[in-house]
Scaffold this motif. Structure first.
Motif, PDB file in Angstrom:
ATOM      1  N   GLN A  35       0.843  -1.202   0.000  1.00 46.99           N
ATOM      2  CA  GLN A  35       0.000   0.000   0.000  1.00 46.99           C
ATOM      3  C   GLN A  35       0.879   1.253   0.000  1.00 46.99           C
ATOM      4  O   GLN A  35       0.835   2.103   0.889  1.00 46.99           O
ATOM      5  N   GLY A  91      -0.289  -1.426   5.427  1.00 46.21           N
ATOM      6  CA  GLY A  91      -0.865  -1.949   4.188  1.00 46.21           C
ATOM      7  C   GLY A  91      -1.590  -3.264   4.348  1.00 46.21           C
ATOM      8  O   GLY A  91      -1.706  -4.029   3.386  1.00 46.21           O
ATOM      9  N   HIS A  95      -9.928  -3.154   1.469  1.00 45.44           N
ATOM     10  CA  HIS A  95      -9.898  -2.049   0.517  1.00 45.44           C
ATOM     11  C   HIS A  95     -10.625  -0.802   1.018  1.00 45.44           C
ATOM     12  O   HIS A  95     -10.138   0.328   0.829  1.00 45.44           O
ATOM     13  N   TYR A  98      -8.739   1.882   2.903  1.00 39.38           N
ATOM     14  CA  TYR A  98      -7.885   2.807   2.159  1.00 39.38           C
ATOM     15  C   TYR A  98      -8.695   3.855   1.420  1.00 39.38           C
ATOM     16  O   TYR A  98      -8.192   4.964   1.161  1.00 39.38           O
ATOM     17  N   ALA A 395      -4.607  -3.991  -3.940  1.00 43.37           N
ATOM     18  CA  ALA A 395      -3.515  -3.276  -3.274  1.00 43.37           C
ATOM     19  C   ALA A 395      -2.449  -2.839  -4.267  1.00 43.37           C
ATOM     20  O   ALA A 395      -1.963  -3.648  -5.067  1.00 43.37           O
ATOM     21  N   ASP A 396      -2.116  -1.579  -4.241  1.00 41.58           N
ATOM     22  CA  ASP A 396      -1.029  -0.973  -5.014  1.00 41.58           C
ATOM     23  C   ASP A 396      -1.284  -0.896  -6.509  1.00 41.58           C
ATOM     24  O   ASP A 396      -0.397  -0.464  -7.263  1.00 41.58           O
TER      25      ASP A 396
END
Length: 528
Positions: A35, A91, A95, A98, A395-396
């Motif tokens: 993250q 991280g 979801h 975030y 993620a990312d």
């Protein structure tokens, strides 16, 4: 309660064991990188909020038209700190966490930017044609800025420690150095007074000659982008397992390259990469006049699954340890695997720099928002991006922007300016609207190892005439620092030594606007 527990422990303190050094946790190494967007926001907001506090407290003392927005900034800080919760910043949340974190960051960013703009406006003369620069750090700076002022372009600015300087004054001394880029035998050659750099068309840096020492920084080509298979056994977002090191694939070479900036004080060469079928990288390699760092400014569009992207630099250095910045200090870790404990440190955390040095020469790897490093023998790597799929399958994914830099040096990292360059990479100087009649250098410290952490109003907000100054010893040595707070129209009447909660522990002697304090290695002290 805890008081009773620690009182009982203290009774038997003579028989307690003492652990010297780091209590290294041999799990969850992936959290340094997962993250990346939230970790980037954390770093940016911690820095901008601290700058806003410093400029705001000056505006509150020097301008009758400005009222320090204590409530708004406290709420901004609380939102930033809330996102330091142990499953947000590592991280390892789902979801929707975030999504919420991004909203909170946006609110804090807006509050800090608005407060900072108001503070600068209050301190300036209001001239629409003039601009000024603030440096809230405790060392002077000379660096290239990209000015949005009339006539714009690149300018070389010289500013003092903890200062506000009119742009015309900051740039009046001109530039005694220059930088150039040319293509020789198909290679890009960048040079200034400090470095001579050679870059191949594929984006690999084949040579970084440190002119002062005459030494080559790299033992083999550097800026090697490497993709690792990343399938941890148990905790997807949390862990990176040692066997990922055995599954490395060099990324394809750059497919496009061109000189994009060719000015007398800044040059850049841009490279485009197709990292995989789904992911791309756009990278500008930059060298400035009056600079001893080679910086890499990267924009990645990342769409991978269980891949781990790192950049590697094989250095021309022989040593048995690497120095990593941590909060308010550094820690040394081995770069070899003699024991199982050393083997476990295949991925370690650090902040703005890692330094690998031998006697008389070394090289630091700086970055502006990454926390994962690895070092084996003379190979120093920075972890850039991961792509775990649980607990957040996205993620990312998406676009990321970050910078890292290489800094060879002949002196020890403490006296070579490694920490100062890391600060500059993270917080480049910028020009803001409004002129200044006089340069304001509001805080001076006579010890180069003592850095400022905060200049802010007191936490209780009961006094409009008090300033809190928080300092720390950064190099790992004892010293006595003489500090002076010089704010026009104000005199230092009393200096109180405080703890982090700003509770008074001692009254210090004052001479004029100055006071002295003894620092132990890496000691953090607060004064009011």
């Amino acid at each position: 309660g805890p008081e009773e527990f620690f009182a009982l422990v203290a009774q038997d303190k003579a028989n307690l064991c003492t652990w010297a050094g780091e209590l290294y946790f041999e799990y969850h190494r992936g959290t340094y990188t997962t993250q990346a967007a939230t970790e980037e926001e954390q770093q940016a907001l911690r820095t901008s909020a601290a700058e806003t506090e410093a400029v705001g407290v000056l505006a509150g003392l020097l301008s009758s038209h400005y009222s320090y927005p204590s409530v708004a900034l406290e709420e901004a800080w609380k939102r930033v700190l809330l996102n330091q919760f142990h499953d947000v910043i590592p991280g390892t949340s789902i979801h929707c966490v975030y999504d919420d974190a991004e909203e909170l960051y946006a609110l804090s960013k807006a509050a800090a930017e608005s407060a900072l703009a108001d503070a600068h406006s209050a301190l300036s003369d209001g001239s629409p044609a003039a601009w000024h620069i603030s440096n809230t750090f405790s060392f002077p700076r000379t660096e290239v800025i990209e000015s949005a002022a009339p006539a714009g372009g690149f300018k070389l600015a010289h500013v003092g420690a903890c200062s506000l300087t009119d742009l015309s004054v900051a740039c009046e001394s001109g530039c005694s150095d220059s930088v150039s880029v040319q293509v020789t035998d198909g290679m890009y050659v960048l040079k200034n007074s400090a470095l001579l750099v050679t870059i191949a068309p594929d984006g690999l840096v084949t040579s970084v000659l440190h002119k002062e020492s005459g030494k080559e920084t790299l033992s083999q080509p550097g800026n090697c982008l490497v993709m690792f298979d990343d399938h941890p056994l148990y905790w997807d977002a949390w862990d990176v397992d040692a066997y990922h090191l055995e599954k490395a694939t060099p990324c394809p070479p750059a497919y496009s390259h061109e000189i994009t900036v060719e000015e007398s004080i800044r040059v850049e060469v841009q490279f485009k990469y197709q990292l995989s079928e789904k992911s791309t990288l756009l990278q500008s390699i930059r060298l400035d006049a009056h600079s001893d760092i080679l910086s890499f400014h990267s924009s990645v569009d990342w769409h991978e699954s269980h891949k781990f992207l790192k950049v590697q630099f094989p250095l021309n250095v022989r040593t048995t340890s690497v120095t990593y910045e941590v909060p308010f200090g550094v820690v040394e870790r081995p770069n070899h695997v003699n024991t199982s404990w050393e083997m476990a440190k295949f991925e370690v955390c650090g902040h703005r720099f890692a330094d690998m040095s031998e006697f008389g020469f070394g090289c630091a790897l700086l970055n502006d928002c990454k926390y994962g490093y690895s070092a084996r023998a003379n190979n120093l790597s920075l972890s850039l991006l991961r792509s775990p799929k649980a607990p957040d399958e996205s993620a990312d994914m998406g676009r990321h922007e970050f910078a890292y830099a290489l800094m060879p040096h002949s002196a020890a990292w403490q006296t070579a300016g490694v920490l100062e360059r890391a600060v500059q990479l993270n917080t480049p100087l910028t020009a803001v609207p409004g002129g200044l009649q006089n340069t304001l250098e509001y805080l001076s410290i006579n010890q180069p190892s003592v850095f400022v952490s905060a200049v802010k109003p007191p936490q209780e907000h009961s006094s409009q005439t008090a300033v809190v100054v928080r300092l720390y010893e950064a190099f790992g040595g004892s010293c006595t620092a003489c500090c002076a707070l010089d704010i026009p129209g104000w005199a230092v009447k009393e200096v109180l030594a405080c703890n982090l909660l700003e509770d008074t522990s001692a009254i210090l002697a004052v001479s004029g606007n100055s006071w002295s304090a003894a620092f132990k290695p890496f000691q953090l002290q607060t004064f009011k």
